[in-house]
Enzyme design. Structure first.
Site, PDB file in Angstrom:
ATOM      1  N   TYR A 108       1.714   0.300  -4.684  1.00  0.00           N
ATOM      2  CA  TYR A 108       0.967   0.526  -5.844  1.00  0.00           C
ATOM      3  C   TYR A 108       1.355   1.718  -6.652  1.00  0.00           C
ATOM      4  CZ  TYR A 108      -1.791  -3.387  -4.113  1.00  0.00           C
ATOM      5  OH  TYR A 108      -2.337  -4.505  -3.536  1.00  0.00           O
ATOM      6  N   LYS A 166       4.177  -1.814   9.582  1.00  0.00           N
ATOM      7  CA  LYS A 166       5.332  -2.428   9.688  1.00  0.00           C
ATOM      8  C   LYS A 166       6.429  -1.691   9.926  1.00  0.00           C
ATOM      9  CE  LYS A 166       7.257  -6.815   9.638  1.00  0.00           C
ATOM     10  NZ  LYS A 166       7.036  -7.739  10.563  1.00  0.00           N
ATOM     11  N   ASP A 219       1.928  -8.233  11.282  1.00  0.00           N
ATOM     12  CA  ASP A 219       1.840  -9.644  11.426  1.00  0.00           C
ATOM     13  C   ASP A 219       0.916 -10.136  12.701  1.00  0.00           C
ATOM     14  OD1 ASP A 219       4.112  -8.240  12.208  1.00  0.00           O
ATOM     15  OD2 ASP A 219       5.453  -9.740  11.804  1.00  0.00           O
ATOM     16  N   ASP A 221      -5.396  -4.027   0.998  1.00  0.00           N
ATOM     17  CA  ASP A 221      -5.724  -5.077   0.001  1.00  0.00           C
ATOM     18  C   ASP A 221      -5.545  -6.554   0.334  1.00  0.00           C
ATOM     19  OD1 ASP A 221      -6.442  -6.121  -2.676  1.00  0.00           O
ATOM     20  OD2 ASP A 221      -4.608  -5.572  -3.632  1.00  0.00           O
TER      21      ASP A 221
END
Ligand code: NAD
Length: 345
Positions: free
Chosen positions: A129, A176, A210, A234
């Protein structure tokens, strides 16, 4: 401590789409509950643009800085092209670095799971962002994911302090870092350091996002506080809303060292805007978070009392099956607000 007749100035931004409908409903409930706040309304978003102003004017920014606290309806950001998201701008300019979203079951709201009680803490100022996107050559574009040690440490410290104060047990970081070794790796290093050096009292866990998402939809009750960078926070916020009944029941706060802007997780819902059917509950719950914040930061017990009364009233309405369409009921925005007002003790 405030005197009995003193009120707290709060900037109110109705926003776009369903924003004006749900903010009007929340305002009515606050007035009926005699919450000691004085609203100072300011435009932002498409509504401000259409009124001939800017999306996010200096006047609105200054009003929030002065009041230190704001309640904000959702603002529309067109997909694909056009201007930078007003929400991103607001959070960055006001340094509202921690987004906090409590996700819980409510009595009377049908949900996929029972016993969910988790809090999402989302880093609100960087990651993808950052808005740094470039055209590299024809047909090749690039988006920059930014992580700084300062922001990763700040959000980690905020999350551990929050967990400690709220007597939470464990923080889980979704990441991640197996792929984004530098950026997500930095958040992990900072979170581990803050845990080891400052908050060993809180359990600490890391999960690749994940696998974390799979665990969330299998059994969300295993999670307590989730700490995530901006984009993951988000996405996972909406996912978690879906676990407890939808976007109509998840409030939120954007918090910095000096300022706090309270807003629901949901957006401007253009598909139902202007129809009088939007659920004002998530914004009302955000308003209750705001009152509790005022009680803590200004030492004013009247704010806590108003928060408790409003909370008891909406809990009573929900438990009695008085709900809006998104929760399976038939009440419109105003009728739900009336149901809450009737139950104010
Ligand atoms: P959305 O959250 O606005 O809507 C998703 C779905 O949930 C829609 O079907 C909508 O009708 C429903 N919904 C949302 N809030 C509801 C409510 N209070 N009561 C009943 N139903 C509700 O997400 P979107 O459609 O992806 O986004 C619409 C716009 O909102 C976009 O421009 C987006 O950028 C913006 N947005 C703003 C914020 C914010 O201001 N904080 C947050 C998210 C999205």
């Amino acid at each position: 401590m405030e005197s009995a007749d003193q009120v707290h100035r709060v900037a109110l931004i109705p926003g776009d789409g369903i924003g004006p409908e749900v903010t009007a409903a929340v305002r009515r409930v606050f007035e009926a509950a005699a919450a000691p706040v004085a609203w100072e309304e300011h435009a932002a978003g498409l509504a401000a643009l259409r009124a001939g102003g800017e999306l996010l004017s200096e006047e609105t920014i200054d009003a929030i800085r002065r009041a230190k606290v704001a309640l904000k309806g959702p603002c529309t950001t067109p997909v694909g092209e056009g201007f930078t998201s007003i929400n991103v701008q607001l959070r960055k300019r006001l340094n509202l670095y921690a987004a906090v979203r409590p996700v819980r079951n409510l009595d009377g709201v049908r949900a996929r799971f029972e016993g969910v009680d988790l809090v999402i803490v989302r880093e609100n100022t960087e990651g993808l962002y950052s808005g740094v996107e470039n055209q590299v050559t024809d047909g090749v574009v690039m988006s920059m994911k930014v992580a700084t040690e300062a922001a990763c440490t700040r959000i980690s410290r905020w999350a551990f302090r929050f967990a400690t104060r709220r007597r939470r047990r464990r923080i889980t970081v979704f990441h991640k870092a197996n792929i984004m070794k530098m950026t997500d790796g930095l958040l992990l290093r900072c979170a581990r350091r803050v845990h080891d050096e400052e908050y060993p009292n809180i359990e600490y866990q890391e999960l690749i996002i994940d696998a974390g998402c799979m665990k969330l939809v299998q059994d969300p009750t295993q999670f307590d506080v989730l700490l995530l960078e901006n984009l993951y926070g988000d996405v996972v916020s909406d996912l978690c809303a879906g676990l407890v009944g939808g976007l109509g029941v998840v409030p939120g706060a954007n918090i910095g060292d000096e300022l706090a802007v309270f807003e629901a997780v949901h957006g401007s819902a253009p598909d139902i805007a202007g129809q009088g059917v939007a659920n004002p509950l998530a914004l009302l719950m955000s308003g209750v978070m705001m009152l509790n914040h005022l009680a803590e930061t200004r030492g004013d017990p009247r704010c806590r009392q108003a928060a408790d009364r409003i909370k008891a009233a909406y809990n009573g309405a929900l438990a009695a099956g008085q709900t809006t369409r998104d929760l399976g009921g038939s009440l419109g925005t105003e009728a739900f607000a009336d149901a809450v007002i009737e139950r104010l003790a």
